[in-house]
Design an enzyme around this catalytic site. Structure first.
Site, PDB file in Angstrom:
ATOM      1  N   ILE A 160       0.829  -1.198   0.000  1.00  0.00           N
ATOM      2  CA  ILE A 160       0.000   0.000   0.000  1.00  0.00           C
ATOM      3  C   ILE A 160       0.869   1.257   0.000  1.00  0.00           C
ATOM      4  CG2 ILE A 160      -1.729   1.314   1.290  1.00  0.00           C
ATOM      5  CD1 ILE A 160      -2.868  -1.384   2.239  1.00  0.00           C
ATOM      6  N   THR A 238      -4.429   5.919   6.898  1.00  0.00           N
ATOM      7  CA  THR A 238      -5.363   4.914   6.388  1.00  0.00           C
ATOM      8  C   THR A 238      -4.980   3.526   6.893  1.00  0.00           C
ATOM      9  OG1 THR A 238      -4.020   4.713   4.372  1.00  0.00           O
ATOM     10  CG2 THR A 238      -5.926   6.190   4.280  1.00  0.00           C
ATOM     11  N   ALA A 239      -4.115   3.464   7.911  1.00  0.00           N
ATOM     12  CA  ALA A 239      -3.574   2.179   8.371  1.00  0.00           C
ATOM     13  C   ALA A 239      -4.305   1.685   9.616  1.00  0.00           C
ATOM     14  CB  ALA A 239      -2.078   2.318   8.621  1.00  0.00           C
ATOM     15  N   ARG A 240      -3.900   2.184  10.771  1.00  0.00           N
ATOM     16  CA  ARG A 240      -4.492   1.765  12.040  1.00  0.00           C
ATOM     17  C   ARG A 240      -4.605   2.978  12.954  1.00  0.00           C
ATOM     18  NH1 ARG A 240      -5.693  -1.876   9.559  1.00  0.00           N
ATOM     19  NH2 ARG A 240      -5.450  -4.116   9.878  1.00  0.00           N
ATOM     20  N   ASP A 264      -8.870   8.063   8.081  1.00  0.00           N
ATOM     21  CA  ASP A 264      -9.866   7.038   7.778  1.00  0.00           C
ATOM     22  C   ASP A 264      -9.986   6.033   8.911  1.00  0.00           C
ATOM     23  OD1 ASP A 264     -11.743   5.688   6.038  1.00  0.00           O
ATOM     24  OD2 ASP A 264     -10.203   4.179   5.652  1.00  0.00           O
ATOM     25  N   GLU A 269     -13.254   2.718  17.322  1.00  0.00           N
ATOM     26  CA  GLU A 269     -14.228   2.735  16.237  1.00  0.00           C
ATOM     27  C   GLU A 269     -15.415   1.848  16.591  1.00  0.00           C
ATOM     28  OE1 GLU A 269     -12.237   1.439  12.705  1.00  0.00           O
ATOM     29  OE2 GLU A 269     -10.798   3.066  12.730  1.00  0.00           O
ATOM     30  N   HIS A 287     -13.518   4.692   8.249  1.00  0.00           N
ATOM     31  CA  HIS A 287     -12.795   3.447   7.973  1.00  0.00           C
ATOM     32  C   HIS A 287     -13.346   2.761   6.720  1.00  0.00           C
ATOM     33  CE1 HIS A 287     -10.255   0.072   9.982  1.00  0.00           C
ATOM     34  NE2 HIS A 287     -10.147   0.054   8.659  1.00  0.00           N
ATOM     35  N   GLY A 289     -11.484   2.615   3.640  1.00  0.00           N
ATOM     36  CA  GLY A 289     -10.408   2.549   2.662  1.00  0.00           C
ATOM     37  C   GLY A 289     -10.608   1.502   1.585  1.00  0.00           C
ATOM     38  N   SER A 290     -11.194   0.365   1.922  1.00  0.00           N
ATOM     39  CA  SER A 290     -11.394  -0.704   0.945  1.00  0.00           C
ATOM     40  C   SER A 290     -12.828  -0.754   0.425  1.00  0.00           C
ATOM     41  CB  SER A 290     -11.045  -2.062   1.570  1.00  0.00           C
ATOM     42  OG  SER A 290     -11.933  -2.364   2.646  1.00  0.00           O
TER      43      SER A 290
END
Length: 320
Positions: A160, A238-240, A264, A269, A287, A289-290
């Site tokens: 990524i 956009t990771a954690r 994101d 969460e 969250h 991203g995908s």
């Protein structure tokens, strides 16, 4: 068909159809199954040998210990596995698989969306438009910043991170990165390797977080690390959410040490820190991203391919 698979999270329609057709899947209909419901469902379906979960379903050691003996595979609908106690699964003899590769492009696209949105003050522009926009702005008002010519620092130069770098080059950005190991020259593609995180932070006018989660990196972005960045820098994550100390992030955004952030992911969460919502220089997504049809289907099919391997007596192709 005798159920082989339990899906503990609701699935996209095409993935659910394949899961039911090929594996007689017991499908979660409306929400992610809580541990008690998951265990009771497994007890009601003693032929189930594979469990499919999303990153929103924590699988700690005590839940793994309570799984019926016939469960042989825990397939997670994600690349990351920090919601699963992988060590406990291995100790029990439970295979864990993930879904690598297929969400790289969608997540990298989201990183650039957040980067542009943060740099160009899109949160504030959207608020102006939502309020009806009846006053023209002067030439010096509400100005964002160009990405062109800026140094993008990438923490975590895996698939990524490399995809983010490729997109950022199209905007005329310089690329620097910090990774556990230096990449081969053909993968660096002209990026500058920083042997320390501190060195990366000092040159990052924009910082993109693309590292995996885990205890070793919890809160790696904090007051001290943010202070090393050039004043007025931009942070994109956009990771954690666990990579960032959110209290320190809020402080940096309020003080001007950071000009903006594009987020994101969050530490908690979906109950994220609402102080972030109050900051006009934070451009946010929940969250996602995908979250494209193509990517979520590809992830689901990749997870089911691992289930098919186990059903056929093979090791899962994406075993962690």
């Amino acid at each position: 068909m005798t159920p082989f698979l339990l899906c503990a999270s609701p699935l996209p329609a095409d993935v659910a159809e394949r899961a039911a057709r090929e594996f007689g899947a017991v499908l979660s209909q409306s929400d992610h199954l809580a541990p008690e419901a998951l265990l009771s469902t497994l007890q009601a379906h003693p032929t189930v040998q594979a469990l499919l979960v999303s990153f929103r379903v924590p699988v700690p050691a005590d839940l793994i210990a309570a799984l019926p003996a016939q469960v042989r595979l825990l397939a997670t609908y994600s690349v990351g596995t920090d919601h699963v106690d992988v060590a406990a699964a291995r100790a029990r003899g439970l295979a864990v698989s993930n879904t690598p590769d297929v969400l790289t492009d969608a997540t990298a696209d989201m990183a650039l969306l957040l980067m542009l949105g943060a740099a160009r003050r899109m949160r504030e522009y959207l608020q102006v438009m939502d309020a009806g926009w009846r006053r023209p702005f002067q030439l010096g008002e509400m100005l964002g910043t160009d990405l062109r010519g800026k140094t993008l620092g990438i923490l975590g130069m895996g698939r990524i991170g490399q995809a983010v770098a490729a997109r950022a080059r199209a905007f005329g950005m310089r690329i620097a990165y910090f990774n556990r190991t230096r990449l081969a020259p053909e993968l660096e593609a002209g990026a500058t390797y920083c042997p320390t995180l501190e060195g990366l932070l000092r040159v990052s006018q924009v910082l993109s977080l693309n590292a995996p989660g885990g205890a070793a990196l919890d809160g790696v972005i904090n007051r001290d690390s943010l202070a090393l960045m050039p004043r007025g820098a931009i942070l994109v994550n956009t990771a954690r959410g666990t990579l960032v100390n959110e209290g320190d992030l809020i402080e940096a955004l309020q003080s001007g040490q950071l000009a903006a952030a594009g987020l994101d992911v969050f530490h908690h969460e979906p109950a994220f820190d609402l102080r972030l919502r109050a900051l006009p220089n934070v451009f946010m997504a929940p969250h996602m991203g995908s979250a494209t049809v193509e990517t979520r289907n590809a992830m689901g099919f990749r997870a089911l391919d691992n289930v098919a391997d186990v059903m056929a007596g093979r090791a899962p192709r994406d075993q962690v």
